[in-house]
Design an enzyme around this catalytic site. Structure first.
Site, short mmCIF file in Angstrom:
data_model
loop_
_atom_site.label_atom_id
_atom_site.label_comp_id
_atom_site.label_asym_id
_atom_site.label_seq_id
_atom_site.Cartn_x
_atom_site.Cartn_y
_atom_site.Cartn_z
N LYS A 87 -31.42 -32.54 -12.37
CA LYS A 87 -32.10 -32.08 -11.00
C LYS A 87 -32.91 -30.99 -11.32
CE LYS A 87 -28.70 -33.98 -8.00
NZ LYS A 87 -28.86 -34.59 -6.90
N TYR A 125 -18.87 -36.31 -7.00
CA TYR A 125 -19.82 -37.40 -7.54
C TYR A 125 -20.28 -37.30 -8.90
CZ TYR A 125 -23.49 -40.75 -7.66
OH TYR A 125 -24.43 -41.64 -7.84
N ASP A 164 -19.55 -30.61 -14.59
CA ASP A 164 -20.67 -31.50 -13.92
C ASP A 164 -21.44 -30.28 -13.26
OD1 ASP A 164 -22.73 -32.84 -12.86
OD2 ASP A 164 -21.29 -34.56 -12.00
#
Ligand code: PMP
Length: 439
Positions: free
Chosen positions: A275, A146, A241
């Site tokens: 995050k 994702y 990522d």
């Protein structure tokens, strides 16, 4: 049975005003049998209290960012001070340089950094930069990874390398989906085939170098090395990522993680972050070599901007969070607790005859209700979702807050204690016992 009446009332009210009652679909309980999600009221350290006053031990950590536990005093102080100084300037500040330096020191493949507001934005922009740099359009990604909710990366379906992307969302034009090729994680042969087939059209190969989105899944030995080598031989860039993985397992990211071989051979061209680097406030960042990053405006032709980007509150929270993570033994302690917890979970599952595969990487792990290994998305899909839903609900009723999805990880934080692990294991033993009785 825990009383969660207020959550039910709030959910009905939320449904009137907020689409689906939630501001991110992953918060709904749709994947675990539906009904009202728990409306939390307060969080401190490893604990949540819901709107009915029930207390929970939290392993969601807000899907990753809250690695120091909720309302950590050092981060709270940084946010409070930033708020008192004005939350948004629309000008550069010295704080941004400080966080950029900290990121670069921890992740040396990034010569230059740019802050944005979310992981989605960070990833979306790395793709634009890679396209600008290579003057190619297509992206290869891995099934089940994702990368946020921008058009291009919401395409995950399709198993064969020559399968063109089928979007996972309505509203994505086929013309865009056609620019993505999806191959299975940990499968270099498929990647090779895809690169041979699409060759000079491929701008970048994008990957979660350690996967956090279909459980925690390690790259097999040689996978990242082969990926980097093949991509470069094809003139494509490598994008990591690391929105979940950066600062999760150690003070650094996958590309600097001692648990992987041959780090020199697995350095990416571009990295997306989010995050943890915002200490719980909205943030994203991307970075890479000077040459590639010079594509970005105002230096180059790839445009990317943001009213809120680099705002003092997010940046201050991020700096404070990384300062906490620089503390002696912080990651070792999270790992110690995770080992104790996963050993106990595995033993309880065996005791009650419930098949369970646990993938643990230092202080993070995923529990899969199956009796086979989970090394790619197909294997993660082929696990018992109903068993997970039962486990999730039994645990919730015993005051343990997990993500409501069989694909999500449990995150240890610096706030969890041995006593929390003991309480969690008692709840798990009882939950698995009930499941063995078909409840
Ligand atoms: N990339 C990865 C690996 C993620 O896990 C996520 C979010 N779970 C994103 C990108 C998107 O980040 P955000 O939700 O901050 O947009």
């Amino acid at each position: 049975m825990m009383n969660r009446k207020t959550s039910e009332i709030l959910y009905r009210e939320a449904l009137e005003h907020i689409v689906g009652g939630v501001n991110s679909p992953s918060r709904s309980f749709k994947a675990v049998g539906g009904g009202a999600p728990v409306f939390m009221d307060k969080a401190q350290g490893a604990y949540f209290w819901d709107a009915d006053g029930n207390q929970y031990i939290d392993y969601l950590a807000a899907y990753g960012p809250i690695i120091t536990g909720h309302a950590h005093p050092h981060i709270t102080k940084a946010i409070t001070e930033a708020a008192a100084n004005g939350v948004l300037y629309g000008t550069p500040t010295a704080l941004e340089i400080k966080l950029a330096r900290m990121l670069k020191e921890a992740i040396p493949s990034m010569d230059k950094v740019r802050f944005v507001n979310s992981g989605t934005e960070a990833v979306m922009t790395t793709i634009r930069v890679a396209r600008a740099y290579t003057k190619r359009n297509k992206i290869i990604k891995f099934a089940g990874c994702y990368h946020g909710h921008s058009d291009l990366v919401l395409v995950a379906a399709g198993s064969g390398p020559s399968t063109l992307g089928i979007p996972d969302s309505a509203g994505i034009p086929t013309s865009i989906a056609n620019e993505v090729i999806t191959v299975p994680f940990n499968d270099l042969d498929c990647l090779r085939e895809a690169l041979e087939h699409w060759g000079e059209d491929v701008a970048a190969v994008m990957v979660e170098p350690i996967v956090g989105n279909f459980g925690m899944v390690m790259p097999e030995s040689g996978f990242l090395e082969g990926l980097c080598r093949m991509a470069r031989a094809n003139g494509s860039l490598v994008i990591y990522d690391e929105v979940i993985t950066a600062f999760r397992f150690h003070y650094g990211s996958t590309q600097t993680y001692a648990g992987l071989d041959n780090l020199d051979a697995i350095q990416p061209d571009l990295t997306a972050l989010g995050k943890i680097i915002g200490g719980g406030l909205p943030i994203g960042a991307y970075g890479g070599s000077k040459q590639v990053m010079e594509q970005v405006a105002p230096l180059g032709p790839a445009y990317q901007a943001g009213t809120m980007a680099g705002n003092p509150a997010s940046i201050s929270a991020g700096i404070a969070c990384l300062e906490v993570l620089q503390g002696e033994g912080v990651y070792e302690e999270m790992e110690r607790l995770a080992v104790k917890l996963t050993d106990g979970l595995q033993a309880a599952a065996e005791r009650h005859g419930v098949p369970m595969t646990i993938n643990r990487i230092r202080g993070a792990f995923s529990t899969h209700f199956c009796d086979h290994p989970v090394t790619n998305y197909e294997e993660a899909q082929d696990t018992d979702g109903e068993a997970f839903a039962a486990f999730f609900r039994h645990m919730l009723d015993r005051g343990i807050n997990l993500a409501p999805s069989k694909y999500e990880a449990w995150f240890l934080t610096t706030a969890h204690t041995d006593a929390d692990i003991d309480t969690t294991l008692e709840a798990a033993d009882e939950s698995l016992r009930l499941m063995a009785q078909g409840k």
